[in-house]
Design an enzyme around this catalytic site. Structure first.
Site, PDB file in Angstrom:
ATOM      1  N   ASP A  30       0.851  -1.181   0.000  1.00  0.00           N
ATOM      2  CA  ASP A  30       0.000   0.000   0.000  1.00  0.00           C
ATOM      3  C   ASP A  30       0.886   1.230   0.000  1.00  0.00           C
ATOM      4  O   ASP A  30       2.105   1.117   0.133  1.00  0.00           O
ATOM      5  CB  ASP A  30      -0.979  -0.014   1.191  1.00  0.00           C
ATOM      6  CG  ASP A  30      -0.282  -0.105   2.537  1.00  0.00           C
ATOM      7  OD1 ASP A  30       0.931  -0.403   2.579  1.00  0.00           O
ATOM      8  OD2 ASP A  30      -0.930   0.111   3.575  1.00  0.00           O
ATOM      9  N   TYR A  65       3.000   4.671   0.830  1.00  0.00           N
ATOM     10  CA  TYR A  65       3.721   5.141   2.012  1.00  0.00           C
ATOM     11  C   TYR A  65       2.764   5.934   2.898  1.00  0.00           C
ATOM     12  O   TYR A  65       2.004   6.781   2.400  1.00  0.00           O
ATOM     13  CB  TYR A  65       4.883   6.049   1.614  1.00  0.00           C
ATOM     14  CG  TYR A  65       5.960   5.388   0.788  1.00  0.00           C
ATOM     15  CD1 TYR A  65       6.721   4.343   1.301  1.00  0.00           C
ATOM     16  CD2 TYR A  65       6.232   5.817  -0.511  1.00  0.00           C
ATOM     17  CE1 TYR A  65       7.728   3.751   0.546  1.00  0.00           C
ATOM     18  CE2 TYR A  65       7.234   5.230  -1.272  1.00  0.00           C
ATOM     19  CZ  TYR A  65       7.972   4.195  -0.736  1.00  0.00           C
ATOM     20  OH  TYR A  65       8.966   3.613  -1.487  1.00  0.00           O
ATOM     21  N   PHE A  67       6.160   2.443  -4.653  1.00  0.00           N
ATOM     22  CA  PHE A  67       7.555   2.635  -4.251  1.00  0.00           C
ATOM     23  C   PHE A  67       8.131   3.988  -4.644  1.00  0.00           C
ATOM     24  O   PHE A  67       9.182   4.384  -4.133  1.00  0.00           O
ATOM     25  CB  PHE A  67       8.453   1.503  -4.775  1.00  0.00           C
ATOM     26  CG  PHE A  67       8.048   0.164  -4.256  1.00  0.00           C
ATOM     27  CD1 PHE A  67       8.384  -0.222  -2.973  1.00  0.00           C
ATOM     28  CD2 PHE A  67       7.288  -0.693  -5.027  1.00  0.00           C
ATOM     29  CE1 PHE A  67       7.976  -1.449  -2.466  1.00  0.00           C
ATOM     30  CE2 PHE A  67       6.886  -1.928  -4.535  1.00  0.00           C
ATOM     31  CZ  PHE A  67       7.228  -2.302  -3.253  1.00  0.00           C
ATOM     32  N   HIS A 117       9.227  -8.554   0.518  1.00  0.00           N
ATOM     33  CA  HIS A 117       9.078  -7.114   0.310  1.00  0.00           C
ATOM     34  C   HIS A 117      10.404  -6.412   0.617  1.00  0.00           C
ATOM     35  O   HIS A 117      11.166  -6.864   1.477  1.00  0.00           O
ATOM     36  CB  HIS A 117       7.975  -6.592   1.243  1.00  0.00           C
ATOM     37  CG  HIS A 117       7.508  -5.218   0.941  1.00  0.00           C
ATOM     38  ND1 HIS A 117       8.143  -4.099   1.434  1.00  0.00           N
ATOM     39  CD2 HIS A 117       6.462  -4.769   0.203  1.00  0.00           C
ATOM     40  CE1 HIS A 117       7.505  -3.017   1.009  1.00  0.00           C
ATOM     41  NE2 HIS A 117       6.495  -3.398   0.261  1.00  0.00           N
TER      42      HIS A 117
END
Length: 251
Positions: free
Chosen positions: A69, A71, A82, A202
């Site tokens: 999801d 930041y 990202f 991740h």
């Protein structure tokens, strides 16, 4: 959606058609986000950026990068998984780890900024599994009690898998899945015609050492594209000597 809703619809006709089946879900999400905003419960990213990833035309997607999801730090999320605004310093730790793996994989020096639009311009769809987040609360809009974004992003990815060219052949797609939420899409992707899936931990500092570092997703994606007769991605991210002054919004 009408002008009262806080989300702008996808500008690409292909995505609009692909998401028609989940339009009621999108409207329900928009209504909940609007209610939260009215109640003073801040969420991210800015409304006009929530569906930004889908500005990349459906037919242009060659590589799919799925995260979790956005930041949760105000000023960080820009609607591409990202990525951050190129003025943000310091870069989020997850993005720093992506850059570290990019260097270890392909020898590409990391840029000082976090603008990943150079990837998107080549057909890399930077899509989170969940597209909004409460400010300061990672994961707050996902899961069984979340907003319902998972149904929307699943519909988008099913549309990618279903693409065919003029001769009826599957359009090549490489899916890079980072983290457990992204890997929940594996049943859709594995075994699908024309699709290669690359899954790992991740890049978060909490999990990067448990399978993200050393996973070589960038070179593996290009090898998969080449094997299907498709052009590789140039994963280099250019620096901009005329970039505006840095925007320090925290770690």
């Amino acid at each position: 959606m009408d002008a009262a809703q806080p989300l702008a619809p996808p500008v690409d006709a292909g995505w609009a058609a692909a998401l028609a089946e989940v339009e009621p879900r999108l409207r329900a999400i928009a209504e909940r986000l609007e209610a939260d905003a009215v109640a003073g419960r801040a969420w991210l990213p800015a409304p006009e950026r929530v569906l930004r990833a889908l500005e990349l035309p459906l037919e242009a997607v060659r590589v799919l990068v799925v995260g979790q999801d956005p930041y949760p730090t105000p000023g960080h999320p820009v609607g591409l998984s990202f990525a951050v605004d190129r003025r943000v310093r310091p870069l989020p730790r997850s993005l720093q780890n992506v850059y570290r793996e990019l260097h270890d994989d392909l020898g590409i020096a990391p840029p000082a900024h976090g603008d990943l639009s150079a990837w998107a311009e080549q057909g890399v769809l930077l899509l989170n599994r969940v597209l909004t987040v409460p400010a300061g609360e990672a994961g707050g809009h996902g899961g069984r009690r979340g907003m319902g974004w998972e149904a929307v992003t699943e519909a988008a990815i099913r549309a990618l898998v279903a693409r065919r060219d003029a001769a009826g052949r599957a359009v090549p797609l490489v899916a890079i899945l980072w983290g457990a939420q992204a890997q929940s899409l594996l049943p859709i992707l594995e075994g699908a015609e024309g699709v290669d899936a690359i899954a790992s931990a991740h890049p978060s500092p909490l999990s990067a050492r448990r399978g993200f570092f050393g996973s070589r997703p960038f070179s593996r994606a290009n090898a998969a594209l080449a094997a299907r007769g498709a052009a590789p991605i140039d994963w280099r991210i250019p620096e901009d000597p005329e970039a505006p002054a840095r925007l320090d919004v925290g770690a």
